[in-house]
Design a protein around this motif. Structure first.
Motif, short mmCIF file in Angstrom:
data_model
loop_
_atom_site.label_atom_id
_atom_site.label_comp_id
_atom_site.label_asym_id
_atom_site.label_seq_id
_atom_site.Cartn_x
_atom_site.Cartn_y
_atom_site.Cartn_z
N PHE A 97 19.43 36.88 13.05
CA PHE A 97 19.62 35.45 12.77
C PHE A 97 19.78 34.65 14.06
O PHE A 97 19.19 33.58 14.23
N LEU A 98 20.61 35.17 14.95
CA LEU A 98 20.87 34.47 16.22
C LEU A 98 19.58 34.31 17.03
O LEU A 98 19.32 33.26 17.61
N SER A 99 18.77 35.36 17.05
CA SER A 99 17.53 35.30 17.80
C SER A 99 16.56 34.29 17.19
O SER A 99 15.95 33.49 17.91
N LEU A 100 16.41 34.31 15.88
CA LEU A 100 15.50 33.36 15.23
C LEU A 100 15.98 31.93 15.39
O LEU A 100 15.17 31.01 15.61
N ALA A 101 17.29 31.73 15.30
CA ALA A 101 17.84 30.38 15.50
C ALA A 101 17.60 29.92 16.93
O ALA A 101 17.27 28.76 17.20
N ARG A 102 17.77 30.82 17.86
CA ARG A 102 17.54 30.50 19.25
C ARG A 102 16.08 30.17 19.53
O ARG A 102 15.75 29.27 20.30
N GLY A 103 15.18 30.90 18.86
CA GLY A 103 13.77 30.58 18.99
C GLY A 103 13.46 29.20 18.47
O GLY A 103 12.69 28.44 19.07
N ARG A 104 14.08 28.84 17.35
CA ARG A 104 13.89 27.50 16.79
C ARG A 104 14.42 26.43 17.75
O ARG A 104 13.78 25.42 18.00
N ALA A 105 15.60 26.68 18.31
CA ALA A 105 16.20 25.71 19.22
C ALA A 105 15.37 25.56 20.49
O ALA A 105 15.14 24.45 20.97
N ASN A 106 14.90 26.67 21.03
CA ASN A 106 14.10 26.62 22.26
C ASN A 106 12.79 25.90 22.05
O ASN A 106 12.34 25.13 22.89
N SER A 107 12.13 26.16 20.92
CA SER A 107 10.84 25.51 20.67
C SER A 107 11.01 24.01 20.56
O SER A 107 10.18 23.24 21.02
N THR A 108 12.14 23.58 19.96
CA THR A 108 12.42 22.15 19.85
C THR A 108 12.71 21.55 21.21
O THR A 108 12.24 20.48 21.57
N ALA A 109 13.48 22.31 22.03
CA ALA A 109 13.84 21.80 23.35
C ALA A 109 12.61 21.65 24.24
O ALA A 109 12.43 20.64 24.91
#
Length: 409
Positions: free
Chosen positions: A380-392
């Motif tokens: 979950f943490l990795s997928l959330a981080r991927g979502r956050a990074n792509s947005t950033a």
């Protein structure tokens, strides 16, 4: 409202969600007082804890041959708790519920630290997804080892990612002393540290910190002459054998299902034709290791592999191979996305931990989708981080705003 603080930022104030995450626990306690019949492994965990609680320091004969497979730290710790507050079962369950609540707070803190500030809803969503996953709250209200183990894993992960290796190593060792298969986290940390320092080498202090979690469990391994106590269950394990790749196949397909709340945030990245083609090439691996029931010699009271298996059996009966295969593809795609997110990071603790968990389960004696509780927070943490990074990155923020600690191990 402070200057510069948005309404959504105020909504995401940590103390607000700390209170809200407590509501399920308070509600269940107010309705049940945690006073319900023994269930599942409590039938053995509860009397074993009473046995440990009869001694301030467990005697050697008890440590050598108590009738369970797990390492004994939880039984000893809750035995000490019982000596203080009493051994009523509801009190032990309340202790587990408290650890479960603290686990959610730790996970929420990790998500806030590793998800970009422009998405304040993402840590809330990710933590809620973990809490509402099929096994989390259920395991939180019974005297099982799952939640205490997950709590110590989250503590270890928090310290490791905060560049505090000593406290991380102690917490990781405590996790292994609760359940042996927690070894995937300190092993992943050691691998990550050695890879980062392969040019400069590892000095005595660093090497000591890397082996500390394993040294903490070594006396028990020497006492047992193996990795489990010397009891009747150990003899059954020998009959089962120690090589079961089909267990990993089942856990991969279950990961695809239980990760859906976070996977839908990355759906365009996960479902790419190139990746589907790659999974198609790997598909013979599935047909060589099709999941099957746990070994009959274990004489388990439950013959299914968990909630997912029960649901599929109720719909497809004995014809589950094709649904299994489709879900295995989904699980492979999710894990490949995790790989893509984490491989760009200099500190690959999350990546090594997740794949170490699956590799380790090849050598397990049984499988159950509840075991994913130990690794689902990392996915979950990795997928959330991927979502956050792509947005950033889409917003033009520099790559130096990457969310993991970059100060090394």
């Amino acid at each position: 409202m402070r200057e510069g603080q948005t309404p959504s930022g105020r909504l995401c104030t940590p103390w607000v969600w700390s209170l809200l995450f407590a509501l399920p626990f308070l509600a269940v306690f107010s309705l049940t007082r945690f006073d319900f019949p023994l269930h599942g492994d409590e039938v053995t965990f509860y009397p074993i804890t009473q046995q440990f609680g009869a001694h301030l320091v467990p005697p050697i004969h008890l440590l050598r041959s108590y009738e369970q497979l797990q390492t004994p730290l939880m039984f000893w710790a809750f035995g000490l708790l019982g000596r203080v507050v009493g051994f009523e079962l509801w009190k032990l369950r309340a202790g587990v519920a408290l650890l479960s609540y603290l686990t959610l707070l730790l996970f929420f803190r990790l998500c806030r630290a590793h998800c970009h500030r422009t998405k304040p809803w993402l840590p809330i969503y990710t933590t809620a997804a973990l809490a509402l996953s099929p096994y989390y709250l259920g395991a939180s209200f019974y005297y099982y080892t799952d939640i205490p183990c997950l709590f110590t894993l989250m503590v270890a992960l928090t310290f490791y990612l905060s560049d505090r290796p000593l406290t991380g190593a102690v917490a990781a060792g405590a996790a292994v002393l609760i359940r042996q298969f927690s070894v995937f986290l300190p092993a992943a940390y050691a691998l990550s540290a050695l890879k980062n320092r392969r040019r400069g080498g590892v000095d005595l202090r660093q090497g000591t910190l890397l082996i500390l979690p394993f040294a903490m469990v070594l006396p028990l391994v020497l006492l047992w002459g193996g990795i489990t106590p010397q009891n009747r269950l150990r003899q059954l394990i020998y009959k089962v054998g120690n090589f079961h790749p089909e267990f990993v196949t089942y856990l991969v397909l279950a990961t695809g299902v239980y990760s859906l709340p976070l996977a839908i945030l990355r759906i365009r990245d996960i479902f790419q034709w190139q990746r589907l083609g790659m999974i198609a090439i790997l598909s013979p691996l599935f047909w060589l290791t099709v999941p099957r029931p746990n070994p009959e010699v274990l004489n388990l009271p439950v013959k299914t592999l968990g909630y997912l298996d029960i649901a599929l059996a109720s719909i497809f009966g004995d014809h589950k191979a094709i649904p299994y295969f489709l879900l295995w593809i989904l699980g492979c795609l999710v894990l490949y996305e995790v790989f893509q997110v984490e491989r760009r990071e200099p500190q690959r603790l999350i990546l090594y931990s997740i794949f170490g968990f699956f590799i380790m389960n090849i050598f397990s004696h049984m499988v159950w989708d509840k075991y994913l509780l130990m690794v689902l927070p990392l996915v979950f943490l990795s997928l959330a981080r991927g979502r956050a990074n792509s947005t950033a990155f889409a917003g033009g923020l520099p790559e130096s705003s990457s969310l993991y600690c970059r100060s090394g191990m």
